[in-house]
Scaffold this motif. Structure first.
Motif, PDB file in Angstrom:
ATOM      1  N   HIS A 229      17.618 -38.027   6.744  1.00 44.46           N
ATOM      2  CA  HIS A 229      17.844 -36.654   7.175  1.00 44.46           C
ATOM      3  C   HIS A 229      19.343 -36.423   7.320  1.00 44.46           C
ATOM      4  CE1 HIS A 229      18.071 -33.105   9.721  1.00 44.46           C
ATOM      5  NE2 HIS A 229      16.813 -32.839   9.429  1.00 44.46           N
ATOM      6  N   ILE A 230      19.876 -35.475   6.553  1.00 43.46           N
ATOM      7  CA  ILE A 230      21.308 -35.169   6.597  1.00 43.46           C
ATOM      8  C   ILE A 230      21.486 -33.715   7.011  1.00 43.46           C
ATOM      9  CG2 ILE A 230      23.450 -34.984   5.237  1.00 43.46           C
ATOM     10  CD1 ILE A 230      22.191 -37.160   3.366  1.00 43.46           C
ATOM     11  N   SER A 231      22.314 -33.504   8.026  1.00 45.89           N
ATOM     12  CA  SER A 231      22.596 -32.147   8.496  1.00 45.89           C
ATOM     13  C   SER A 231      24.075 -31.854   8.255  1.00 45.89           C
ATOM     14  CB  SER A 231      22.259 -32.064   9.983  1.00 45.89           C
ATOM     15  OG  SER A 231      22.572 -30.787  10.470  1.00 45.89           O
ATOM     16  N   ALA A 232      24.377 -30.732   7.592  1.00 41.71           N
ATOM     17  CA  ALA A 232      25.769 -30.394   7.267  1.00 41.71           C
ATOM     18  C   ALA A 232      26.035 -28.916   7.508  1.00 41.71           C
ATOM     19  CB  ALA A 232      26.070 -30.748   5.810  1.00 41.71           C
ATOM     20  N   THR A 233      27.298 -28.603   7.875  1.00 40.26           N
ATOM     21  CA  THR A 233      27.701 -27.212   8.101  1.00 40.26           C
ATOM     22  C   THR A 233      28.746 -26.807   7.073  1.00 40.26           C
ATOM     23  OG1 THR A 233      27.316 -27.470  10.478  1.00 40.26           O
ATOM     24  CG2 THR A 233      28.649 -25.600   9.793  1.00 40.26           C
ATOM     25  N   ILE A 234      28.509 -25.680   6.424  1.00 46.15           N
ATOM     26  CA  ILE A 234      29.475 -25.106   5.486  1.00 46.15           C
ATOM     27  C   ILE A 234      30.350 -24.131   6.267  1.00 46.15           C
ATOM     28  CG2 ILE A 234      29.757 -23.705   3.393  1.00 46.15           C
ATOM     29  CD1 ILE A 234      26.870 -24.717   2.608  1.00 46.15           C
ATOM     30  N   ILE A 235      31.655 -24.356   6.269  1.00 46.90           N
ATOM     31  CA  ILE A 235      32.582 -23.524   7.034  1.00 46.90           C
ATOM     32  C   ILE A 235      33.249 -22.515   6.100  1.00 46.90           C
ATOM     33  CG2 ILE A 235      34.549 -23.549   8.641  1.00 46.90           C
ATOM     34  CD1 ILE A 235      32.453 -25.490   9.611  1.00 46.90           C
ATOM     35  N   VAL A 236      33.254 -21.244   6.480  1.00 46.76           N
ATOM     36  CA  VAL A 236      33.956 -20.207   5.720  1.00 46.76           C
ATOM     37  C   VAL A 236      34.864 -19.422   6.668  1.00 46.76           C
ATOM     38  CG1 VAL A 236      32.228 -19.962   3.893  1.00 46.76           C
ATOM     39  CG2 VAL A 236      31.992 -18.637   6.002  1.00 46.76           C
ATOM     40  N   GLU A 237      35.698 -18.545   6.104  1.00 42.80           N
ATOM     41  CA  GLU A 237      36.670 -17.821   6.925  1.00 42.80           C
ATOM     42  C   GLU A 237      36.213 -16.416   7.336  1.00 42.80           C
ATOM     43  OE1 GLU A 237      41.025 -19.614   5.964  1.00 42.80           O
ATOM     44  OE2 GLU A 237      40.307 -18.126   4.530  1.00 42.80           O
ATOM     45  N   ARG A 238      35.255 -15.846   6.576  1.00 38.27           N
ATOM     46  CA  ARG A 238      34.868 -14.456   6.872  1.00 38.27           C
ATOM     47  C   ARG A 238      33.350 -14.291   6.864  1.00 38.27           C
ATOM     48  NH1 ARG A 238      39.055 -13.707   3.250  1.00 38.27           N
ATOM     49  NH2 ARG A 238      37.701 -13.038   1.536  1.00 38.27           N
ATOM     50  N   PRO A 239      32.831 -13.353   7.677  1.00 35.38           N
ATOM     51  CA  PRO A 239      31.387 -13.105   7.709  1.00 35.38           C
ATOM     52  C   PRO A 239      30.822 -12.725   6.334  1.00 35.38           C
ATOM     53  CG  PRO A 239      32.457 -12.050   9.585  1.00 35.38           C
ATOM     54  CD  PRO A 239      33.559 -12.556   8.698  1.00 35.38           C
ATOM     55  N   THR A 240      31.613 -11.992   5.521  1.00 29.31           N
ATOM     56  CA  THR A 240      31.103 -11.607   4.190  1.00 29.31           C
ATOM     57  C   THR A 240      30.834 -12.842   3.333  1.00 29.31           C
ATOM     58  OG1 THR A 240      33.408 -11.318   3.494  1.00 29.31           O
ATOM     59  CG2 THR A 240      32.183  -9.326   4.080  1.00 29.31           C
ATOM     60  N   GLN A 241      31.708 -13.864   3.481  1.00 33.61           N
ATOM     61  CA  GLN A 241      31.513 -15.107   2.720  1.00 33.61           C
ATOM     62  C   GLN A 241      30.247 -15.827   3.184  1.00 33.61           C
ATOM     63  OE1 GLN A 241      35.224 -16.927   3.700  1.00 33.61           O
ATOM     64  NE2 GLN A 241      36.362 -15.889   2.083  1.00 33.61           N
ATOM     65  N   LYS A 242      30.003 -15.766   4.490  1.00 30.46           N
ATOM     66  CA  LYS A 242      28.777 -16.380   5.031  1.00 30.46           C
ATOM     67  C   LYS A 242      27.548 -15.715   4.408  1.00 30.46           C
ATOM     68  CE  LYS A 242      26.250 -17.237   9.335  1.00 30.46           C
ATOM     69  NZ  LYS A 242      26.286 -17.211  10.815  1.00 30.46           N
ATOM     70  N   GLY A 243      27.595 -14.380   4.316  1.00 30.54           N
ATOM     71  CA  GLY A 243      26.483 -13.644   3.720  1.00 30.54           C
ATOM     72  C   GLY A 243      26.241 -14.039   2.273  1.00 30.54           C
TER      73      GLY A 243
END
Length: 301
Positions: A229-243
């Motif tokens: 089981h691998i858990s990872a977080t993708i980090i972005v700079e803006r909410p639009t990129q998250k979307g």
């Protein structure tokens, strides 16, 4: 019977962004250890690929593409690339056969003029041009530096790659085996997993998400006998990129996860359950604390 002499050393791969340094490294290693993308500046840390045979070991350092920095992260990448030059036994200066010699190439040539190390001019992507064009490309660079040898190659197809490696081995000094023969990189598996996930983000989101993406592998645990089981977080700079990364109904994030999981399973030889999250961290590329948290340490250069 006399023992064969063992040759070993460190070789830097230097070049403008997107000339195919990572593709070359993965070809030599026979498996993926460096992120590949047709977007520039995908390599951020010096990735060491360790190539070992019965009588030689080459430690390749794939440097971030040299470019004019526009952020602290960019500054880190350029310093990281140039700091390599004092540490190695040979340098591969890689250029793109499909692009004319430009300011970026000249910037690197200027930095290489003072080095006493042997420099190989590697003209990559020859599979994309007519063979008659190669000589003219060689001429554009021939007078710029005193090259040990010139190798036109296709890192993607493998043309002339073995010959280049053989030439490097013959020139390396006699020395010890620095790493065990079955070790292919000095980066921990956690780092490589993060890079494989980041590669899929860049490939699938195309121009919509620039290079303001980092990946933190938060947790790795054995779920049961069958699966990791691998858990990872993708980090972005803006909410639009998250979307964009999550996509409609979570489809984009699912696609990223499916493709990354396959590569991670290939690397580990294990079945994997990959859980991905997306988090917004504004302007992380210009914050020293964030850069350190995401693996870009000042002591790397």
């Amino acid at each position: 019977m006399q023992n064969k002499k063992f040759h070993s050393g460190f070789v830097a791969i230097l070049g403008r962004p997107n000339v195919g340094k990572s593709t070359f490294l993965n070809n030599v290693m026979g498996q993926k250890i460096a992120i590949m993308s047709d977007k520039a500046q995908t390599t951020r840390n010096k990735i060491q690929g360790i190539y070992t045979t019965d009588d030689a070991q080459i430690v390749f350092i794939d440097t971030p593409g040299v470019h004019k920095p526009k952020s602290r992260l960019g500054d880190f990448m350029v310093k990281s690339a140039l700091s390599t030059l004092g540490e190695v036994d040979a340098i591969l200066f890689m250029v793109n056969a499909t692009e004319k010699r430009g300011p970026g190439d000249n910037f690197i040539i200027d930095r290489l003029k003072d080095t006493k190390k042997p420099i190989y001019l590697v003209i990559n992507k020859i599979d994309q041009i007519h063979p008659d064009e190669i000589l003219a490309i060689v001429e554009t660079y021939r007078e710029s530096l005193d090259y040990k040898e010139v190798f036109p190659i296709s890192a993607l197809k493998g043309n002339n790659v073995d010959e280049l490696v053989d030439s490097l081995i013959s020139e390396l000094p006699e020395g010890p085996q620095f790493y065990p023969e079955d070790q292919i990189t000095d980066h921990p598996e956690r780092f490589v997993m993060g890079e494989l996930i980041r590669e899929k983000v860049l490939q699938l989101t195309r121009e919509e998400v620039p290079h303001s993406v980092a990946v933190l592998v938060e947790d790795i645990k054995k779920e049961d006998e069958e699966k990791l089981h691998i858990s990872a977080t993708i980090i972005v700079e803006r909410p639009t990129q998250k979307g964009i990364i999550i996509g409609k109904g979570g489809k984009m994030l699912k696609d990223i996860g499916v493709k990354a999981r396959k590569d991670i399973e290939t690397m580990l030889g294990d079945r994997v359950y990959l859980e991905l999250w997306v988090k917004v961290q504004k302007n992380w590329r210009d914050k020293q604390t964030d850069l350190k948290a995401f693996g870009y340490r000042e002591d790397d250069y």
